[in-house]
Design an enzyme around this catalytic site. Structure first.
Site, PDB file in Angstrom:
ATOM      1  CG  ASN A 104      61.997  57.910  85.831  1.00 51.59           C
ATOM      2  OD1 ASN A 104      62.843  56.913  85.711  1.00 51.59           O
ATOM      3  ND2 ASN A 104      61.038  57.331  85.538  1.00 51.59           N
ATOM      4  CG  ASP A 162      62.053  57.816  79.500  1.00 51.97           C
ATOM      5  OD1 ASP A 162      61.169  58.172  78.632  1.00 51.97           O
ATOM      6  OD2 ASP A 162      61.674  56.741  80.245  1.00 51.97           O
ATOM      7  CG  HIS A 189      58.692  60.096  77.593  1.00 53.54           C
ATOM      8  ND1 HIS A 189      58.179  58.871  78.089  1.00 53.54           N
ATOM      9  CD2 HIS A 189      57.219  61.058  77.629  1.00 53.54           C
ATOM     10  CE1 HIS A 189      57.012  58.949  78.383  1.00 53.54           C
ATOM     11  NE2 HIS A 189      56.526  60.055  78.061  1.00 53.54           N
ATOM     12  CG  ASP A 315      60.227  52.462  78.765  1.00 51.17           C
ATOM     13  OD1 ASP A 315      60.813  52.679  79.730  1.00 51.17           O
ATOM     14  OD2 ASP A 315      59.227  52.983  78.222  1.00 51.17           O
ATOM     15  N   GLY A 334      53.981  51.109  82.869  1.00 51.14           N
ATOM     16  CA  GLY A 334      55.345  50.459  82.642  1.00 51.14           C
ATOM     17  C   GLY A 334      55.244  48.886  82.881  1.00 51.14           C
TER      18      GLY A 334
END
Ligand code: DOR
Ligand code: ZN
Ligand code: ZN
Length: 442
Positions: A104, A162, A189, A315, A334
């Site tokens: 991403n 993801d 994901h 992650d 995140g």
């Protein structure tokens, strides 16, 4: 040039070797593992001639370098959050010698050209091994399949959407069939986009107290079950990313029992914190999937212990201070993880008796290497010298200001932990060495 790592406590699950051994490295390879590999005279002479470096690893763990299946490097496109260089420095500081980069970015890595470009950039930085993950659909838009064949040719090691799930099952099945043909695992994901709405944290008593919309376990569980069924149908190798719920691990256990090629990963934040730990509307506690309940956390620890969960991945998801200083609802999901993963795992799982040190190494190095099918994750004669030396007893407080990552977005700032990475070797070269504040090596 030779390097001798002496007197360390070597943990190598692949050979079952565990105990005090010396390791001799020549150029990029481990050439010997054993005791008294060089006589004292020889050692002195070689050192005097500058041909040998000796590292005393007494009281330290000597482990195969960690392999992280789940990292967001942000380059290209979001270099203000992280670059391949700062992400690599963070990885090295965390003991990670191989990291997989999620797609991403901007542009999304969804083609031969974008995967090749990422590998070119990684080569220029040249610190840790970076293995790119290709997107499943073009631009992660969920509409048409990306060029899976082209990405494999360019060097992609897995496929993932993801940040989200591929919501169209027929498109996903098509992707899985191509993944089987190309021998690429799918890193899933699991999040049902129609159920998540504007949820920002776990649905429960704490979300109600804080007045923040919740994300129920069903958002994850439904897609974990679906993806396992799709993998069963297609024969795809399925790796479930960042499991956060008790039912996710139940489904993975069932799939394993059936003999399906399904593996699972858990992130340190999900086995360390619950939603009850979210202090107020502090967005450094916001990530996707969210911190869950105590019941979920215990199920994750037990699944790690029992081998249902194969991998600990970070992650690592850096964001800028500005983005994370927004309100809990508006801030992006995140947290960073590369520089805290080993200490949290050692503190929360090994010291607490959930995992042996050897199981920790399996989950942070050998198992992820096996999922990727790469010849890493072991310390043996003839193997590439990707090694981490860490002091399991070192006690300190996590300090986000010491991070190499551009991202300081962690809920663990100030947390007391045990376990410090002291050296990281990639291809026989030291890419990280711990220096204490006084500039003196401990
Ligand atoms: O917390 C997360 N952050 N979860 C994701 O799935 C994506 C990631 C990101 O890219 O920031
Ligand atoms: Zn994700
Ligand atoms: Zn992710």
């Amino acid at each position: 040039m030779l390097t001798l790592i002496k007197n360390g406590y070597v943990i190598d699950p692949s050979s079952g070797r565990e105990g005090i051994f010396d390791i001799l490295i020549e150029e990029d390879r481990i050439i010997k593992v054993g005791s008294s590999l060089i006589s004292e005279d020889e050692e002195k002479e070689n050192m005097n001639h500058g041909k040998l470096t000796v590292i005393d690893a007494k009281g330290k763990y000597v482990m195969p370098g960690f392999v992280d299946l789940h990292v967001h490097l942000r380059e290209p496109g979001f270099e203000y959050k992280e670059t391949i260089e700062t992400g690599s420095l963070a990885a090295a500081a965390g003991g990670f010698t191989t990291i997989c980069s999620m797609p991403n970015t901007n542009p999304v890595t969804d083609s031969f050209a974008t995967i090749s470009d990422l590998l070119d950039r990684a080569k220029k930085v040249g610190l840790v091994n970076i293995l790119p993950i290709g997107s499943i659909t073009v631009g992660q838009a969920g509409k048409e399949l990306a060029d899976i064949l082209g990405m494999k040719k360019a060097g992609a090691v897995a496929l993932s959407e993801d940040g989200k799930s591929v919501m169209d099952p027929s498109l996903y099945m098509e992707a899985m069939k191509l993944a089987v043909e190309q021998d690429l695992p799918i890193f899933a994901h699991c999040e049902d986009s129609s159920l998540v709405r504007n949820g920002a944290m776990n649905e429960g008593a704490r979300s109600q107290e804080l007045g923040i919309p919740g994300i129920g376990n069903i958002v994850e569980d439904l897609i974990v079950a679906r993806d396992i069924l799709l993998a069963k149908e297609t024969g795809a190798k399925l790796h479930i990313c960042h499991c956060s719920t008790k039912d996710s691990v139940k489904f993975i256990a069932m799939a394993k029992k059936e003999g399906l090629s399904v593996t699972g990963e858990v992130c340190p934040h999900h086995f360390t914190l619950t939603d009850a730990d979210i202090p107020s509307k502090e967005s450094n506690y916001k990530m996707n999937p969210p911190l869950r309940s105590e019941e979920d956390l215990i199920a994750l620890k037990e699944a790690l212990r029992d081998g249902v969960i194969d991998v600990i991945a970070t992650d690592h998801a850096p964001h800028s201070e500005e983005e994370k200083s927004k309100s809990f609802l508006e801030a992006p999901f995140g947290i960073v993880g590369l520089e805290t993963a080993f200490a949290l795992t050692n503190t929360e799982l090994v010291k607490e008796g959930y995992l042996t040190a050897r199981q920790m190494v399996e989950k942070m190095s050998l198992n992820p290497a096996r999922i990727l099918g790469i010849d890493r994750g072991s310390i043996g004669e003839g193997k590439v010298a990707d090694i981490v030396i860490a002091d399991p007893k070192a006690e300190y407080q996590i300090d986000k200001n010491s991070f190499r990552s551009k991202g300081k977005n962690t809920p663990f700032h100030g947390r007391k932990v045990f376990g410090r990475v002291e050296y990281t070797f990639v291809n026989g070269r030291v890419v990280y060495q711990y220096q204490c504040n006084k500039g003196k090596h401990q």
